[in-house]
Structures are given as C-alpha cells and as structure tokens.
Design an enzyme around this catalytic site. Structure first.
Site, mmCIF file in Angstrom:
data_model
loop_
_atom_site.group_PDB
_atom_site.id
_atom_site.type_symbol
_atom_site.label_atom_id
_atom_site.label_comp_id
_atom_site.label_asym_id
_atom_site.label_seq_id
_atom_site.Cartn_x
_atom_site.Cartn_y
_atom_site.Cartn_z
ATOM 1 C CG ASP A 1 -5.122 -6.596 -10.284
ATOM 2 O OD1 ASP A 1 -4.808 -6.067 -11.363
ATOM 3 O OD2 ASP A 1 -5.168 -5.968 -9.205
ATOM 4 C CG ASP B 1 -16.446 -0.740 -1.481
ATOM 5 O OD1 ASP B 1 -15.718 -0.354 -0.540
ATOM 6 O OD2 ASP B 1 -17.035 -1.833 -1.466
#
Length: 735
Positions: free
Chosen positions: A141, A448
C-alpha cells in the site's frame, strides 16, 4: 468396508462444569454488591462529596460486572481439537488438493522492513504443498520501490531455498528463523546462508539508502528522483502518482527452481490510490487482493497473513484442509483460524503482547459456540464466504470475480493482467457492494474483528485450530509506546463497531444468539475497561489522602464480599492463563498491562472516539513499527520497560503511579499511628496493589539513566497533575 482414520478429533474441556458453577455463585455476589451500592446511595447525605464518591464507584462496579458477564460466554463450553494431517491423503489425493491464494499486506518499508515481509512470503512459498497450487499476492500500500526490489530479490533466492527445504525436510521454512536457530550447518546450508545474507544485505542497504534520501526524493523533480533510485538499483523504479501496479515476479507455468520444480506464483500488487477516493486502509487492500487474485487464479482457499507473521510449520495447509474438506464438521464452515503467536517474547512478556486471552483462551470458548472471531492473520478462508451468507449469495458485478469462476489462462497472460489492473483501480468499488455486503468489511479500524463478526452474523461458522507446534509466529512491539499505540488503534476501531447499527449487543445478539453476541460484545466494549480502572486508580487514593473512608471496613461483611469478588475473578483469570500453556510470571505481566492500558491507551481511545464523533481532528491511522535497535532489544530482553519518547499516554499512567505511591505511604503511616486496620485498610490495600504493579515505572522515573527511562518532563508534569488533582478533590470531598 474398512473405516478410514479420522481427520480430526474434538472434546469439551472438563473445567466447563466448574466455570458454570462459579458463574452462578459470582452472579449472586454481583447482585449482592449492587444491593450494597443501592443501600449506600439511599443512606448517604445528598452532599456533593457523597455524590462524587458513591456514583463513580457504582458506575465502575456496573461496568466491571458487565465485562465479567461477557467473559462468561467463553467459559460455558470451551473445546479442544486435534487434527491428523497424516491421514489427509487417505481422503484426498495430493494432486486434488485445492489451490490456495495467500495474501500478505504491507504499507511502509521504514516501519515494516521489506526483509521481514520477504521472509514471510518465502516461508509460505515453501509449504509442503503442490507448488503449482500456491499463489502469493503481496499488497504494497506504500507503492514502494524498496518493497518491490526486495521481492525481485526474493523471487531469485526462492529458486534455491524451496528445493533446499524439500530435500532436507526442513521445518523452519522461514530463512531468517532457520539460520537464527540452527548453529550447526552443513556445507550446502552454509552456502545458502551466504546467499541469504547477501540478499538481506542488498535489501537492507536499499532501505537505508531510501530512508536517507526519502525527503530528497519526495521533494525533488522527477528527473532527480529517478537518478537517485536508478543509481543504486540500475533500473527505473520511479512511479509517483502511479496507476495500479501488478507485477508477476514468479509464475508456476514459466518459472522453475534449481531442481526443475515449478515455482509458486508470486505477484506484487500496488493498488491505485487517490485523495478523492476513500482507500479504507487494510480492508481496502485486502479487497483489492481478493479481486486481483480472482481474476488471476481464483483459488477456493485464501490465507491471510500479516507481513511479519511467518509460517512455522510447512504442513499447516494440510491441517486446515482436515476441517475444510470434512463437510460434516460444521456445514457452514467459512474459515479456520490459527492462533496468533509470537517469537522473541522476553521471559515475563512485560508488555502483555502475547494477548493470550484474546488469541488462545477466548477462541477455545467461542469454538464451543459458532467458532472464533477472525484475528486478521493466520486464517484460511473459503473464498465463497466473501460473497454473502450460506443461503444468500451476493453476485459480484462481473462474472470473473465470482468464487466459482475458473481461470484457464496463466497469471502473466495479457488479458488476465488487463482485468487485474482494472479491478485494482481506485474507483472500481464505486457504487458496488464491496466493503458492505462483499469482501472484507469497511467501517472500522479493526477490519479483522468487524469482518469476522459480520460474516458470522450472516450465518457462517469457524473453527479454531491450535496445533502443538505453532503454525505461525510474528514480531511483537518492544517499546511501551508501540504497544500502547497499537492497543489504542484497536480500541478506537472497537468503539466504531460498538456504536454502529451493527452493535453486538443489538444486531449481534439478534443474529447469532446471546452467547455469541456477548462474546463479540466483550471485544466491542474493550475500551470501557478504562472507566472502572481509572476510577479505582484515582478515587480510593484521593479519598485516602484526605482521610475519608469510602470502602467497607474490615469488620463489615461487605469487606469480605469485595475480597471474594476480587480474588475470585483474578484466580479464575490466572487459572485460564496457566492452563493455556502460560506461566504465572507472564500472567502477572498480563494483568499489569490490563491496568496500564486502562489508564492510558484505552482511556485515550475513548477520548479520541468522542472527539471524532463531535468533529474534532485527531491523529490518523498509524502503523506499529517493526523496526528495533540493539539497545532497545537489549533492554527488552532484560525485562526493562522502554519509555524513551514523551507521550500524553505516559502522563496519565505516571500520574496514577505517583498518586498511589504517595497514598500508600501516607495511609500506611496513618494506620500505624492509629494502630488500627479498620477504617482505611481497604484503600491502603488498593493503593498498595497499584504500587506493586508500578514498580517498573518507579525504576524508570528515578533509578534508570538509559535512553529508555521515563522522560523527566513526563515525571514533572505528572507530579504537578497529582498536586492539582489533590487540591481539587480535597475541596470537593470536604464540601
């Protein structure tokens, strides 16, 4: 017909019976405690000091009781499991093993060293699994040339490393772990170690050069930038303001290792980003990998890994398949979660980074319900799980992304790469279901937890697989500021879920039932531990300094109720910890960090969330640094807390420790003068418990002179805060 051997076994833990009995007894104690609080409120004078004392204590005990109740969801039906991967090939031929796409995310080469990410990738590329069925996708990223260069070197080294692991049946298939733990090496191993060290030196030197010239590169002209990078690498890696970059570094249909075996696919992905388009942090990167992998390989199984979480067992995929291939285990099985474990912890685990309760104790309890939550790493998914519930399939916008689409072209095919670039574009998700009904879910910094929660609300189930040999091992923060900053980020994310329309106490309980809803609510409300911990860290000591008893006297029966509740909760927590392969020393560190987080990171997370809610700017998302220096590492191994840099979170922590020390000393002197343990003994006991947990902090304030000591500025500011708080409370309590 001869019966086949089992793939796995399961049995309930015997302590569940004790847990249920203790929960019933403790619940009665909680009701009695509430009765005591109500009596105090009814009998107290309606003065400001009475309100200041009784209401906060009642609120603290209500929150502690609720959080204790959420913990009971994990204790009602804990399970143990065991797998038999050696029996898998009696059910499924090796050539019929399903393909696996492996996702590894990184974002900053200066905080997440590329050589660590490379080690993670090499460890899974070397799985004892058909190589043509393994594809590793690395999401960068940061769009860093440093990371891409590291993986170009890794692709070359992998051609030597993979056959070496196969031929020698190596268990430690992470190169760094293997060479770090094996002192006696043969001739071949020594030669490969030299190759690894050469690669490591190149990668680390490139990062060093990149760090030195980072400011220059970012502010210079394109020509100068290209010159600096090309001078070192001999290539043009310049790609500022780049479109999606997808580079196939290794292809199973084209590349072979030195033993002429096919190499796994290795694909570097840097998605397109734009300031005008939300990129949704790690969840956005994972969804990009989900789409890119679907267009290139579309394996039915997906493994997600943190960039520093390397494989410690080459047979881990087979362990996961023991559950995934057996549909009778759980018909709606969506993922198999392995524990998140760490290497390099010091003997006491001073920062409580093992998070044993979160990653080992609680998942065993959730496994007895519908399965554990998703940890963000060490998890094998069924790709179908990301496209709606078991009975409510959500069709993606193009058929090539559906989980049943068959890719019949190699990963480096021009048409395949063209589609992969298209789905990695920053505007691709606009007006689609990605992040809401498909893929990893947006809306929280803890993508998550939130993703696993939403998936289980849709009806998917999971399994917790905890083999004797750790399947994965990761790095831990070795400074207090990194440990607290990581926890603070998590807590802000939990609060985003807590106060959303998908709150576990409403939506979760309706969707999954009360026990699963409560188990997710425990994490969602994690930050509110800060309220009772802060109240008990300050209020009893402030009252003690003013000579005002606010807790039961020793001869009163209420005193024994408090003692039972404190010792009972602590003893059960300690028992859970030690029975899950823990030690008393690490449990003590764990409970200390629970208190530390309550008056620092969790408290600041609550303030940060409220600030965001009312529109006040706060710090953005920060990565946890994986970079360490030798002095830091040495102090960590010696069990010394690392403060070093000033932080506002240290102020509240130091204020509480100084206040408790003063209160304990003055209270003890007062008891000796009065020759009585009656009126203020309980408050002296609480202050003494705070002092006992704060011993490392007093050492860092007064006795140490190294660079990791508590900054003098923090100690001075905290002392002034103690004086100020004492002055204000003295006025209020005597009003």
């Amino acid at each position: 017909m001869e019966s086949r051997p089992p793939l796995h076994d399961v049995w309930p833990l015997r302590r569940r019976h004790f847990n249920r009995l203790f929960a019933a007894v403790y619940s009665l104690a909680i009701l009695t405690l509430f009765y005591h609080h109500v009596l105090k409120l009814l009998q107290s004078n309606s003065t400001l000091s009475s309100f200041f004392i009784n209401i906060p204590l009642f609120i603290a005990d209500i929150i502690l009781s609720y959080m204790w109740s959420t913990l009971q969801a994990y204790r009602m039906n804990p399970l143990n499991r065991k797998v038999f991967p050696e029996n898998l090939e009696k059910y499924l031929a090796r050539e019929d093993f399903p393909a696996i796409d492996i996702f590894i995310c990184t974002a900053d080469p200066f905080k997440e060293p590329p050589i660590n990410v490379v080690n993670t990738a090499l460890s899974v590329m070397a799985y004892d699994y058909p190589t043509q069925k393994l594809s590793v996708y690395v999401s960068d990223d940061g769009g860093s040339e440093l990371t891409m260069f590291a993986f170009m070197e890794a692709a070359k080294f992998g051609k030597i490393w993979l056959p070496f692991c196969r031929e020698n049946n190596i268990m430690d298939r992470c190169p760094d772990a293997y060479f770090r733990t094996n002192c006696v090496l043969g001739v071949d191993a020594l030669e490969i170690k030299m190759m690894y060290e050469s690669m490591k030196m190149k990668v680390e030197k490139s990062v060093e050069v990149g760090k030195v010239s980072d400011d220059y590169i970012s502010t210079s002209s394109e020509e100068n930038r290209r010159h600096v990078l090309s001078k070192y690498w001999g290539k043009d890696f310049t790609r500022q303001n780049h479109p999606p970059i997808i580079q196939v570094l290794s292809s199973c249909n084209k590349d072979v290792d030195i033993s002429n075996e096919a190499m796994p696919n290795l694909v570097y992905v840097s998605r397109e980003k734009s300031k005008a388009t939300p990129h949704n942090f790690k969840a956005g990167a994972l969804n990009t990998l989900l789409r890119v992998s679907a267009s290139m390989t579309n394996a039915p199984i997906i493994l997600t890994l943190d960039c520093d979480m390397y494989s410690n067992d080459p047979f881990t995929p087979q362990r996961a398949l023991c559950y995934i291939s057996d549909k009778s285990t759980r018909p709606n099985l969506g993922y198999v979660q392995f524990p998140q474990l760490y290497h390099g912890l010091n003997k006491a685990d001073i920062y409580g980074c093992d998070y044993k309760r979160s990653f080992q104790v609680n998942p065993v309890g959730m496994d007895g319900l519908a399965g554990p939550c998703y940890f963000g790493t060490c998890c094998f998914f069924n790709r179908r799980i990301f496209f709606g519930g078991p009975s409510s399939y959500v069709q993606p916008e193009i058929p090539e992304l559906s989980p049943d689409h068959i890719v019949d072209k190699p990963v480096n095919d021009r048409e395949i790469l063209s589609l992969a670039h298209h789905v990695a574009g920053c505007g691709y998700e606009y007006k689609t279901n990605w992040g809401s009904r498909m893929g990893f879910r947006y809306g929280s910094l803890v993508e998550d937890y939130y993703t696993g929660y939403r998936l289980q609300c849709e009806g998917w189930q999971s399994i917790f697989c905890d083999p004797t040999r750790p399947a994965f091992l990761g790095d831990v923060p070795i400074s207090l500021i990194d440990a607290l900053s990581q926890n603070r980020r998590w807590c802000v994310g939990f609060l985003e879920v807590t106060f959303s329309k998908y709150s576990p106490v409403t939506f979760g309980i309706r969707s999954m039932g009360i026990l699963m809803g409560q188990s997710y609510a425990h994490y969602a409300f994690w930050p509110i531990w800060s309220i009772p911990i802060t109240i008990y860290a300050f209020l009893p000591s402030l009252a003690l300094l003013n000579g005002i008893p606010i807790l039961p006297k020793v001869q009163e029966p209420w005193f024994f109720l408090y003692v039972f509740m404190f010792l009972g909760a602590y003893a059960q927590d300690c028992l859970d910890f030690i029975l899950t392969k823990g030690t008393f020393r690490r449990w003590w560190s764990d409970q200390r960090m629970w208190l530390v987080r309550g008056v620092s990171s969790q408290l600041f997370a609550v303030v940060e969330y409220i600030s965001r809610y009312i529109g006040v700017d706060t710090h953005g998302y920060n990565l946890t640094s994986k970079v360490t220096d030798n002095e830091q590492s040495k102090r960590y191994e010696e069990g010394k807390f690392e403060f070093g840099v000033p932080s506002p979170m240290f102020v509240s922590l130091a204020t509480a420790t100084i206040l408790n020390l003063i209160a304990f000393l003055i209270g003890t002197v007062h008891m000796f003068r009065e020759r009585s343990l009656n009126n203020l003994f309980f408050q002296v006991l609480i202050a003494g418990f705070g002092v006992l947990n704060s011993l490392p902090f007093y050492e860092a304030m007064v006795l140490r002179s190294d660079s990791g000591k508590m900054p003098t500025k923090i100690t001075i500011i905290s002392t002034l805060f103690v004086v100020g708080i004492y002055g204000v409370t003295s006025f209020v309590l005597r009003t």
